[in-house]
Design a protein around this motif. Structure first.
Motif, PDB file in Angstrom:
ATOM      1  N   UNK B 291       0.840  -1.199   0.000  1.00 45.80           N
ATOM      2  CA  UNK B 291       0.000   0.000   0.000  1.00 45.80           C
ATOM      3  C   UNK B 291       0.875   1.248   0.000  1.00 45.80           C
ATOM      4  N   UNK B 292       1.947   1.216   0.793  1.00 45.89           N
ATOM      5  CA  UNK B 292       2.835   2.372   0.841  1.00 45.89           C
ATOM      6  C   UNK B 292       3.452   2.620  -0.528  1.00 45.89           C
ATOM      7  N   UNK B 293       3.869   1.553  -1.206  1.00 48.48           N
ATOM      8  CA  UNK B 293       4.505   1.696  -2.519  1.00 48.48           C
ATOM      9  C   UNK B 293       3.517   2.272  -3.526  1.00 48.48           C
ATOM     10  N   UNK B 294       2.303   1.709  -3.532  1.00 43.22           N
ATOM     11  CA  UNK B 294       1.295   2.191  -4.488  1.00 43.22           C
ATOM     12  C   UNK B 294       1.034   3.676  -4.266  1.00 43.22           C
ATOM     13  N   UNK B 295       0.807   4.050  -3.005  1.00 42.82           N
ATOM     14  CA  UNK B 295       0.501   5.450  -2.695  1.00 42.82           C
ATOM     15  C   UNK B 295       1.659   6.361  -3.061  1.00 42.82           C
ATOM     16  N   UNK B 296       2.897   5.909  -2.809  1.00 44.44           N
ATOM     17  CA  UNK B 296       4.027   6.788  -3.078  1.00 44.44           C
ATOM     18  C   UNK B 296       4.185   7.015  -4.579  1.00 44.44           C
ATOM     19  N   UNK B 297       3.933   5.988  -5.373  1.00 45.94           N
ATOM     20  CA  UNK B 297       4.039   6.178  -6.835  1.00 45.94           C
ATOM     21  C   UNK B 297       2.994   7.185  -7.293  1.00 45.94           C
ATOM     22  N   UNK B 298       1.762   7.023  -6.806  1.00 39.64           N
ATOM     23  CA  UNK B 298       0.692   7.920  -7.228  1.00 39.64           C
ATOM     24  C   UNK B 298       1.039   9.369  -6.911  1.00 39.64           C
ATOM     25  N   UNK B 299       1.434   9.624  -5.667  1.00 38.10           N
ATOM     26  CA  UNK B 299       1.691  11.010  -5.271  1.00 38.10           C
ATOM     27  C   UNK B 299       2.903  11.559  -6.009  1.00 38.10           C
ATOM     28  N   UNK B 300       3.913  10.718  -6.187  1.00 35.11           N
ATOM     29  CA  UNK B 300       5.119  11.158  -6.910  1.00 35.11           C
ATOM     30  C   UNK B 300       4.757  11.617  -8.318  1.00 35.11           C
ATOM     31  N   UNK B 301       3.947  10.821  -8.984  1.00 39.48           N
ATOM     32  CA  UNK B 301       3.579  11.182 -10.359  1.00 39.48           C
ATOM     33  C   UNK B 301       2.757  12.462 -10.366  1.00 39.48           C
ATOM     34  N   UNK B 302       1.848  12.589  -9.400  1.00 41.58           N
ATOM     35  CA  UNK B 302       1.004  13.788  -9.373  1.00 41.58           C
ATOM     36  C   UNK B 302       1.840  15.035  -9.162  1.00 41.58           C
ATOM     37  N   UNK B 303       2.720  14.993  -8.151  1.00 38.32           N
ATOM     38  CA  UNK B 303       3.511  16.189  -7.840  1.00 38.32           C
ATOM     39  C   UNK B 303       4.417  16.552  -9.001  1.00 38.32           C
ATOM     40  N   UNK B 304       5.135  15.548  -9.539  1.00 34.14           N
ATOM     41  CA  UNK B 304       6.028  15.832 -10.653  1.00 34.14           C
ATOM     42  C   UNK B 304       5.278  16.232 -11.906  1.00 34.14           C
ATOM     43  N   UNK B 305       4.119  15.595 -12.108  1.00 31.15           N
ATOM     44  CA  UNK B 305       3.326  15.937 -13.273  1.00 31.15           C
ATOM     45  C   UNK B 305       2.889  17.391 -13.241  1.00 31.15           C
ATOM     46  N   UNK B 306       2.474  17.868 -12.064  1.00 34.14           N
ATOM     47  CA  UNK B 306       2.039  19.262 -11.957  1.00 34.14           C
ATOM     48  C   UNK B 306       3.206  20.203 -12.235  1.00 34.14           C
ATOM     49  N   UNK B 307       4.381  19.845 -11.724  1.00 35.62           N
ATOM     50  CA  UNK B 307       5.542  20.692 -11.985  1.00 35.62           C
ATOM     51  C   UNK B 307       5.831  20.727 -13.482  1.00 35.62           C
ATOM     52  N   UNK B 308       5.784  19.546 -14.113  1.00 38.91           N
ATOM     53  CA  UNK B 308       6.063  19.497 -15.551  1.00 38.91           C
ATOM     54  C   UNK B 308       5.015  20.241 -16.350  1.00 38.91           C
ATOM     55  N   UNK B 309       3.788  20.261 -15.831  1.00 39.43           N
ATOM     56  CA  UNK B 309       2.723  20.981 -16.528  1.00 39.43           C
ATOM     57  C   UNK B 309       2.856  22.487 -16.342  1.00 39.43           C
ATOM     58  N   UNK B 310       3.780  22.900 -15.505  1.00 42.39           N
ATOM     59  CA  UNK B 310       3.971  24.327 -15.291  1.00 42.39           C
ATOM     60  C   UNK B 310       3.012  24.898 -14.277  1.00 42.39           C
ATOM     61  N   UNK B 311       2.376  24.037 -13.473  1.00 41.04           N
ATOM     62  CA  UNK B 311       1.488  24.559 -12.436  1.00 41.04           C
ATOM     63  C   UNK B 311       2.344  24.929 -11.233  1.00 41.04           C
ATOM     64  N   UNK B 312       2.389  26.200 -10.909  1.00 40.58           N
ATOM     65  CA  UNK B 312       3.207  26.628  -9.770  1.00 40.58           C
ATOM     66  C   UNK B 312       2.317  27.410  -8.809  1.00 40.58           C
ATOM     67  N   UNK B 313       2.941  28.196  -7.955  1.00 41.07           N
ATOM     68  CA  UNK B 313       2.231  29.087  -7.048  1.00 41.07           C
ATOM     69  C   UNK B 313       1.197  28.330  -6.230  1.00 41.07           C
ATOM     70  N   UNK B 314       1.578  27.341  -5.508  1.00 40.71           N
ATOM     71  CA  UNK B 314       0.630  26.702  -4.601  1.00 40.71           C
ATOM     72  C   UNK B 314      -0.253  25.655  -5.241  1.00 40.71           C
ATOM     73  N   UNK B 315      -0.077  25.418  -6.547  1.00 42.83           N
ATOM     74  CA  UNK B 315      -0.905  24.412  -7.206  1.00 42.83           C
ATOM     75  C   UNK B 315      -0.742  23.038  -6.578  1.00 42.83           C
ATOM     76  N   UNK B 316       0.499  22.719  -6.234  1.00 40.68           N
ATOM     77  CA  UNK B 316       0.689  21.377  -5.682  1.00 40.68           C
ATOM     78  C   UNK B 316       0.189  21.303  -4.238  1.00 40.68           C
ATOM     79  N   UNK B 317       0.291  22.416  -3.495  1.00 42.76           N
ATOM     80  CA  UNK B 317      -0.318  22.429  -2.152  1.00 42.76           C
ATOM     81  C   UNK B 317      -1.808  22.183  -2.242  1.00 42.76           C
ATOM     82  N   UNK B 318      -2.421  22.898  -3.177  1.00 43.38           N
ATOM     83  CA  UNK B 318      -3.870  22.765  -3.361  1.00 43.38           C
ATOM     84  C   UNK B 318      -4.223  21.318  -3.663  1.00 43.38           C
ATOM     85  N   UNK B 319      -3.453  20.735  -4.594  1.00 43.31           N
ATOM     86  CA  UNK B 319      -3.774  19.374  -4.983  1.00 43.31           C
ATOM     87  C   UNK B 319      -3.536  18.378  -3.848  1.00 43.31           C
TER      88      UNK B 319
END
Lengths: 323, 711
Positions: B291-319
């Protein structure tokens, strides 16, 4: 309480006095009228926030989104005034936003049954992200010309005493009257003491929980206005700082047990005094900021240990997963 | 058949409603939702960002993920024991700065640096553990405070050493290999997390220490009561967590080689989100390395994906805030309502149409009469629920009872009774084997053999598992009745694979083919399923020809014949297709015909309900089980038929005055012995004009068996 045993409130009050005396003897310029007024003024915001947090903690909750909500909603109000909106309208919109978020917090805790500590922790992060992403362009929002009227709330004086002190006193009085005389205040204490018992006796437990978060967001908004007025700006990075733990420190040190149902506004005042004296003294001593954090952390830890010993967790009403 | 009936029939034939309830009973459902979320996240970001999963991107992402997953694993270990450790982010930063300072400024060898850093993390964990475990502080606030303190310590170290760290050069290949190398192309940090995740999984699921952790998380008070050292266990989880977080810090240090003020800031929120999103419960008891591995992959992809998408200024906090709230809300609601929801959806009726019920009046072979009025009661009020009745060569009566005994009534007057054997489960159908042993189907246990010396032996309790069945149908839940072929093979029915013994009437609400007939071969010791998808197969009786057996399907009111030998081997033929009631046990009669018990009679209302699965489903969901419409299982009769399916006679007891509730009957030396699963007696009816020397055992095994049983 017998003569032999001292309550935590009395101990803390004694400590505060002792510190005062110590600083007064050791630090020249500590006990001047100016410094004392300054001291009280600087902690009155902390005190107002302490009242907000205290109300929630008495109801056996905790509001970690208090500071984030205050920072973002007030910064948004200033931002709206800066874009040309009349001050009252901006304030009302921001206040409505603040109250709405408070109600959402309450709903998450009371109805979705998420542990308060998680709901508000996640809400704090969420509010900061939401504010920075949708509402504000910059971290720090400066007070626009059109909002100059409210500067008085933070910087003005009345009869030679800074206004924030009066506001702190007013909030304390309001909070005290609410807890002591209002029906919903009594309900709040009952719910905090034992939610199941309160519910069985007919107290609308869930609405009362929602009410305590709405109240906390309301008082937090007032604290935010005073903060903004004091420094003529609002820094939203406050939301992700450790400021909210200072507020918890005030409440726990003052003697409001985290298991709920105990304590009152007087505890908040005592806790605020001690923290105020401590912060002021450390600042005069020119202790490094990081070291101050360690000291505050150590004190908070000690306070929690004492709280755990004085108010042991009740195994009957504590729930599995009540962390 | 009306068009609407046809539509309903196809609707329930094509849509397997019952699978939802069966899936929900599975433990892996806990992981299915996080995996689904992961798949969605991968799909969304994979399609939004071109080359997001390209080789270069993946390599970089994986190295970061290794460190992040270590922290999530650390948090999971604490969470599963019922605590929480928010200081992991700060400990991570502490590990980073300590490793760098020791290496660059202290110029320690690499192995000593790693050991010292881990010890440092363990020390932070120990402080947490002592406070939370031994002093029983609130985990959340305590670790928040240690977060602040450790962060302040990190800031102090940074002020002191960051310049020196930036200016020095580390001369160690091993150190760079940590950060940049790998094994077989897999980054080193990923190797570390893989090894540690597997180790954690093995410890939690296979060792005493791991069980202690899970027990404490599941119920702290119970763990204490059974003697687990709760405080020490909790303390050790924090030590483990601190060590793992410091290890992640070492990996970061070797990868970046620099220390910044924002290392690990806010990491605890991301790690918490990952842990909860993976399905680890707040408050403990439910969690795993997977469960820890699954969750960590999901969050890792989300956080990095938002950065790659150019979402800044608190976007990742919000998400992160939104995802954390949603995940916790789902977790809380799921844990609270899972069983409730399962109870609501498990009963899934299907369409069933019965042929018109024959009349029980006038010239009908089923016409009512009073022939059971002269039944005498044996053991009245001294026996509870004899489902089946059987007699040995000495005329003693054997019956099962509700409390798990096989009771013997002693011939000749049956006034005395004794517990022949205590088997524990619910004894149902019984038959004597060739060697004189009593074979018994025991509800909830399986097929057992009770020797005349009262020895109890399990013959079988499992069969081959179906390939496409979701619930594990290899275990026998409700072995019902049995009979024995001339070669010794035992054919027995399992009424339903979806319900336990005490819920058997609920199976009628479904009226689906949940049952089966199973063959146990004592010569080879194997158990195979012979016939599947039968609607509550109940009575079973090997026919006089020795090549086939009759079996009754209770909820479809029919009796069929199956050939297990001879030219028609493997075929099923209907014998009686339209009984007026629900058939139960079948047994041989002395004149070459068969006895059949009807446990209850059909009612028009229930027959109609069987054609309305939606109605039964609404009933099962909306009203209490006590109020459900059940088939009538109170009034029945005994009838005799021949192998062509013709009804020869019917024995009724009007008003149920002498013998209400019939589930079985057994002919023995001119008498018919009657049992009933909810009855308080064994009935005995004297039959007119039959062979008074005929016994069941002689019919099956010739004379020698009854002789052999005699002392």
């Amino acid at each position: 309480m017998g003569m032999g045993r001292l309550s935590q409130e009395q101990i803390v009050f004694g400590l505060a006095l002792l510190l005062c005396v110590g600083f007064a003897l050791a630090l020249p310029g500590f006990l001047t009228t100016n410094n004392v007024l300054n001291l009280v003024r600087s902690v009155s915001i902390l005190g107002i926030l302490g009242v907000a947090m205290g109300l929630v903690v008495i109801g056996r909750g905790i509001d970690l989104s208090l500071v984030a909500l205050m920072a973002v909603s007030v910064a948004w109000a200033l931002h709206m005034v800066g874009t040309g909106m009349p001050l009252p309208q901006a304030l009302i919109i921001a206040l409505a936003f603040s109250l709405f978020i408070g109600a959402v917090n309450g709903w998450l805790v009371a109805y979705v049954e998420i542990p308060a500590i998680f709901a508000t922790l996640a809400m704090g992060t969420l509010i900061y992200g939401f504010g920075r992403y949708f509402l504000l362009d910059l971290d720090v929002v400066y007070m626009p010309e059109a909002a100059r009227h409210i500067l008085w709330l933070g910087q003005g004086t009345l009869f030679g005493v800074p206004v924030p002190i009066f506001l702190f006193a007013a909030v304390c009085l309001g909070g005290h009257l609410f807890l002591r005389y209002a029906k919903s205040g009594r309900y709040l204490r009952a719910v905090g003491d034992n939610m199941l018992a309160a519910r069985i006796t007919g107290v609308p437990a869930r609405p009362v929980v929602v009410l305590q978060y709405v109240l906390s967001s309301l008082i937090g908004f007032m604290a935010g206005i005073v903060t903004a007025a004091s420094v003529a700006s609002m820094n939203t990075r406050l939301a992700i700082s450790t400021y909210v733990y200072d507020v918890i420190l005030v409440v726990v040190l003052g003697g409001i047990g985290l298991s709920g149902g105990r304590g009152g506004i007087r505890n908040v005042i005592v806790g605020t005094l001690l923290i105020g004296v401590l912060l002021n003294g450390m600042t005069i001593l020119d202790i490094q900021y990081t070291v101050q954090n360690v000291i505050k952390g150590a004190i908070l830890l000690t306070a929690i240990v004492i709280d755990t010993i004085l108010n042991p967790r009740d195994e009957q009403t504590a729930q599995q997963g009540d962390i | 058949m009306a068009v609407s009936d046809t539509l309903v029939r196809w609707r329930y034939r094509l849509v397997p409603d019952h699978l939802l309830g069966e899936i929900l009973t599975k433990r892996w459902v806990d992981n299915a939702i996080p995996v689904l979320i992961l798949v969605i996240v991968v799909a969304v970001f994979g399609s939004l960002i071109p080359d997001f999963f390209g080789a270069a991107s993946i390599a970089n992402l994986m190295r970061q993920w290794g460190e992040f997953a270590l922290i999530v694993l650390a948090l999971m270990i604490v969470m599963v024991a019922g605590g929480i450790d928010l200081s992991v982010g700060s400990t991570f930063a502490l590990g980073n700065i300590v490793a760098l300072a020791l290496l660059s400024v202290g110029e320690w060898p690499v192995w000593a640096v790693v050991a010292a850093t881990l010890a440092c993390g363990a020390a932070v964990g120990l402080v947490n553990g002592l406070l939370v475990g031994y002093l029983r502080l609130r985990a959340f606030l305590t670790t928040l405070v240690t977060l602040i303190i450790v962060r302040a310590v990190v800031d102090m170290l940074l002020l002191k050493y960051s310049v020196a760290i930036a200016g020095s050069f580390v001369d160690s290949d091993l150190w760079y290999w940590f950060g940049e190398g790998g094994i077989l192309g897999v980054p080193f940090s990923v190797v570390v997390i893989a090894v540690l995740a597997i180790a954690t999984h093995l410890v939690l699921s296979r060792t005493r220490a791991g069980w202690h952790v899970l027990a404490v998380g599941g119920s702290r008070r119970s763990a204490h009561n059974v003697g687990i050292p709760v405080r020490r266990v909790i303390c050790m989880t924090y030590v483990a967590s601190g060590t793992l977080a410091a290890l992640a810090g070492v990996l970061l240090a070797s990868r970046l080689g620099g220390a910044g003020a924002d290392t690990g800031v806010g990491l605890e929120i991301a790690a918490l989100t990952a842990a909860v999103l993976g399905g680890n419960s707040l408050g403990g008891g439910r969690g795993s390395a997977a469960k820890a591995i699954i969750g960590s992959i999901t969050v890792m992809i989300m956080v990095n994906g938002l950065v790659r998408l150019g979402v800044v200024r608190g976007g990742s906090s919000l998400m992160l805030g939104l995802v954390l709230l949603a995940a916790v809300a789902i977790d809380v609601r799921w844990l609270k309502n899972r069983l409730k929801f399962l109870n609501k959806v498990y009963v899934s009726p299907t369409y069933a149409e019965l042929p018109a019920a024959p009349s029980t009046e006038g010239a009908s072979p089923y016409a009512l009469n009073d022939r059971l009025r002269s039944v005498e009661a044996i053991g009245l009020d001294r026996i509870d629920g004899p489902e089946d009745v059987i007699l040995d060569g000495d005329d003693n009566i054997y019956v099962g009872n509700r409390t798990g005994d096989i009771v013997r009534f002693l011939a000749p007057d049956y006034a005395r009774q004794e517990v022949f054997a205590h088997v524990g489960g619910r004894p149902l159908g019984m038959a004597f084997a060739k060697d004189g042993a009593l074979l018994v189907c025991i509800g909830g246990m399986g097929l057992y053999r009770v020797g005349m010396d009262r020895s109890i032996e399990k013959l079988t309790d499992e069969t081959n598992r179906s390939w496409f069945s979701i619930i594990d149908d290899s275990r026998l839940r409700l072995a019902d009745d049995l009979d024995i072929a001339p070669d010794g093979r035992v054919f027995f029915s399992e009424a339903t694979i979806r319900y336990e013994m005490h819920e058997w009437p609920v199976d009628c609400l479904e009226s689906r083919g949940n049952g089966r007939i199973i063959c146990f071969d004592p010569n080879t010791g194997t158990t195979r399923t012979v016939l599947k998808n039968l609607v509550f197969p109940n009575g079973i009786c090997v026919m006089h020809d020795g090549q086939s057996f009759l079996f009754a399907e209770t909820w479809t009111c029919r009796v069929s014949r199956y050939w297990f030998e001879g030219p028609k081997k493997g075929t099923v033929e209907p014998v009686i297709a339209d009984l007026p009631g629900y058939p139960d046990n079948i047994n041989r009669a002395s004149d070459g015909t068969y006895w059949l018990a009807l446990v209850g009679m059909r009612t028009p209302a229930f027959d109609l309900a069987l054609k309305m699965p939606g109605f039964r489903k609404r009933m099962a969901r909306r009203i209490a089980p006590d109020e459900w419409m059940y088939p009538n299982i109170n009034t029945g009769c005994v009838l005799r038929f021949d192998e062509a399916g013709r009804i020869i006679e019917t024995l009724w007891d009007l008003g149920g005055e002498s013998h209400p509730m019939i589930t079985s009957m057994r002919e023995h030396k001119g008498h018919l012995y009657i049992g009933g699963i909810l009855n308080n007696r064994v009935g005995r009816l004297t039959l007119e004009g039959v062979d008074t020397s005929w016994t069941g055992q002689a019919s099956y095994w010739g004379g020698q068996s009854s002789d052999g049983a005699k002392p």
